[in-house]
Design an enzyme around this catalytic site. Structure first.
Site, PDB file in Angstrom:
ATOM      1  N   ASP A 148       0.808  -1.224   0.000  1.00 20.05           N
ATOM      2  CA  ASP A 148       0.000   0.000   0.000  1.00 20.05           C
ATOM      3  C   ASP A 148       0.851   1.289   0.000  1.00 20.05           C
ATOM      4  O   ASP A 148       1.638   1.517   0.919  1.00 20.05           O
ATOM      5  CB  ASP A 148      -0.911   0.042   1.234  1.00 20.05           C
ATOM      6  CG  ASP A 148      -1.763  -1.204   1.399  1.00 20.05           C
ATOM      7  OD1 ASP A 148      -1.289  -2.309   1.070  1.00 20.05           O
ATOM      8  OD2 ASP A 148      -2.904  -1.082   1.888  1.00 20.05           O
ATOM      9  N   GLU A 168      -4.563   1.983  -2.544  1.00 21.73           N
ATOM     10  CA  GLU A 168      -5.806   2.365  -1.851  1.00 21.73           C
ATOM     11  C   GLU A 168      -5.624   3.548  -0.890  1.00 21.73           C
ATOM     12  O   GLU A 168      -6.593   4.203  -0.535  1.00 21.73           O
ATOM     13  CB  GLU A 168      -6.392   1.170  -1.082  1.00 21.73           C
ATOM     14  CG  GLU A 168      -5.583   0.774   0.140  1.00 21.73           C
ATOM     15  CD  GLU A 168      -6.401   0.111   1.245  1.00 21.73           C
ATOM     16  OE1 GLU A 168      -7.599  -0.114   1.054  1.00 21.73           O
ATOM     17  OE2 GLU A 168      -5.813  -0.150   2.299  1.00 21.73           O
ATOM     18  N   ASN A 200     -10.206  -1.852   0.682  1.00 22.14           N
ATOM     19  CA  ASN A 200     -11.396  -1.290   1.306  1.00 22.14           C
ATOM     20  C   ASN A 200     -11.447   0.237   1.239  1.00 22.14           C
ATOM     21  O   ASN A 200     -12.513   0.833   1.348  1.00 22.14           O
ATOM     22  CB  ASN A 200     -11.497  -1.752   2.768  1.00 22.14           C
ATOM     23  CG  ASN A 200     -10.231  -1.479   3.558  1.00 22.14           C
ATOM     24  OD1 ASN A 200      -9.135  -1.802   3.117  1.00 22.14           O
ATOM     25  ND2 ASN A 200     -10.368  -0.872   4.707  1.00 22.14           N
ATOM     26  N   HIS A 201     -10.287   0.895   1.049  1.00 23.94           N
ATOM     27  CA  HIS A 201     -10.285   2.370   1.000  1.00 23.94           C
ATOM     28  C   HIS A 201     -10.486   2.930  -0.412  1.00 23.94           C
ATOM     29  O   HIS A 201     -10.408   4.147  -0.609  1.00 23.94           O
ATOM     30  CB  HIS A 201      -8.983   2.927   1.581  1.00 23.94           C
ATOM     31  CG  HIS A 201      -8.933   2.843   3.080  1.00 23.94           C
ATOM     32  ND1 HIS A 201      -9.808   3.545   3.885  1.00 23.94           N
ATOM     33  CD2 HIS A 201      -8.148   2.122   3.911  1.00 23.94           C
ATOM     34  CE1 HIS A 201      -9.545   3.270   5.158  1.00 23.94           C
ATOM     35  NE2 HIS A 201      -8.544   2.395   5.210  1.00 23.94           N
ATOM     36  N   HIS A 206      -2.936  -4.668   3.137  1.00 18.79           N
ATOM     37  CA  HIS A 206      -3.899  -4.124   4.093  1.00 18.79           C
ATOM     38  C   HIS A 206      -3.356  -3.904   5.508  1.00 18.79           C
ATOM     39  O   HIS A 206      -3.658  -2.889   6.113  1.00 18.79           O
ATOM     40  CB  HIS A 206      -5.182  -4.958   4.181  1.00 18.79           C
ATOM     41  CG  HIS A 206      -6.182  -4.443   5.174  1.00 18.79           C
ATOM     42  ND1 HIS A 206      -6.842  -3.244   5.021  1.00 18.79           N
ATOM     43  CD2 HIS A 206      -6.631  -4.939   6.357  1.00 18.79           C
ATOM     44  CE1 HIS A 206      -7.659  -3.046   6.051  1.00 18.79           C
ATOM     45  NE2 HIS A 206      -7.533  -4.053   6.878  1.00 18.79           N
ATOM     46  N   HIS A 260      -0.320  -3.307   6.312  1.00 18.19           N
ATOM     47  CA  HIS A 260       0.800  -2.361   6.158  1.00 18.19           C
ATOM     48  C   HIS A 260       2.067  -2.826   6.877  1.00 18.19           C
ATOM     49  O   HIS A 260       3.058  -2.101   6.894  1.00 18.19           O
ATOM     50  CB  HIS A 260       0.439  -0.948   6.649  1.00 18.19           C
ATOM     51  CG  HIS A 260      -0.576  -0.257   5.796  1.00 18.19           C
ATOM     52  ND1 HIS A 260      -0.669   1.125   5.717  1.00 18.19           N
ATOM     53  CD2 HIS A 260      -1.556  -0.733   4.996  1.00 18.19           C
ATOM     54  CE1 HIS A 260      -1.665   1.450   4.906  1.00 18.19           C
ATOM     55  NE2 HIS A 260      -2.223   0.335   4.455  1.00 18.19           N
TER      56      HIS A 260
HETATM   57 FE   LIG Z   1      -3.956   0.116   3.178  1.00 18.15          FE
HETATM   58 FE   LIG Z   2      -6.994  -1.664   3.487  1.00 19.74          FE
END
Ligand SMILES: [Fe+2]
Ligand SMILES: [Fe+2]
Length: 274
Positions: free
Chosen positions: A12, A42, A70-71, A179, A181
């Site tokens: 990410d 994201e 999800n973001h 996700h 991180h």
């Molecule tokens: Fe993320």
């Molecule tokens: Fe995420």
């Protein structure tokens, strides 16, 4: 011509420090640039979502395909451009009719690479079961190319490992987690074909809390009152990801290497370690 290619997958990208680090890292690779670069975006725009401007900026710095999570919906303007953003993949297991696409086949230098993005269901928002949807997507992509990469955007390590073992048996080339991180040190190859890491980590400020400022992050926890999170900006940045060597005829990963590089800003100089 060799049958081997290298595919780099970056975790990410968080905010401006993440975009800066990725751009300079890719530029620093010069003639050693991988053949194909995928990155999760994201959190690329101020920590939440992806603007059209940042989508274009990331492609211009050499990334071939952007995945998300999800973001992805956090910036309202995503709805204005996601349907025409042919190199942006959103999680595949949103309900039917959701805007954007859950997988794409990207063509570069005569090679086709299938990229799928999927959300896990443990400690995550309500989404459809990924299993059958993924099987169908893998089978559809296989009709065009044996090289298939899945970004599994999920919280739970066990869910990611189960998915990797299951889809390695279907001959998938790489399954990389995102996700949390936080980069895990468990990179490996399943079924002699599928490169895997539970979490690739993130690209962004290395001194905050998963890319965000410590002060606002801890205030949330100390007071239990919602606090707007800000992207950390200490000048110390990290690049996290993996790079796999792939046989393009079979779609099998033959080697996987973890990337964990520090990219610091110091009086206009870039200092790289790792
Ligand atoms: Fe993320
Ligand atoms: Fe995420």
């Amino acid at each position: 011509m060799t049958n081997k290619i290298t595919v780099m997958f970056l975790g990410d990208i968080v905010g401006r420090p993440g975009r800066w680090a990725v751009k300079n890292y890719i530029a620093s690779l010069k003639e050693n640039k991988p053949d194909f670069i995928i990155a999760n975006a994201e959190n690329a725009s101020h920590g939440f979502g992806l603007t059209r401007k940042n989508y274009n900026e990331l492609l211009e710095c050499g990334i071939d395909c952007l995945t998300s999570g999800n973001h992805i919906w956090d910036k309202r303007e995503i709805f204005e451009y996601i349907d025409e953003a042919d190199k942006l993949i959103r999680p595949i297991n949103y309900p039917g009719g959701t805007r954007g696409k859950g997988y794409g086949i990207i063509e570069k230098n005569g090679l086709k690479i299938g990229v799928i993005n999927v959300l896990g269901r443990t400690f995550m928002g309500l989404v459809d079961s990924p299993w059958e949807i993924l099987q169908n997507a893998v089978n559809e992509i296989k009709e065009e190319t044996p090289v298939i990469i899945i970004d599994i955007h999920a919280e739970a390590s066990a869910e990611k490992i189960c998915m990797a073992k299951y889809f390695a048996k279907m001959g998938v080339t790489g399954i990389f987690g995102t996700h949390t991180h936080v980069q895990t040190a468990d990179e490996r190859i399943y079924e002699n074909c599928c490169g895997y890491i539970t979490d690739a980590g993130f690209c962004g400020d290395s001194e905050g809390v998963i890319g965000m400022e410590y002060e606002t992050s801890v205030k949330r926890l100390l007071t239990s009152i919602p606090e707007r999170l800000e992207v950390a900006a200490s000048g110390k940045n990290q690049i996290n990801g993996v790079i796999v060597t792939v046989d393009v005829l079979t779609g099998k990963t033959e080697a996987i290497k973890r990337i964990n590089v520090q990219m610091n800003v110091s009086e206009e100089n870039i200092i790289m370690k790792g």
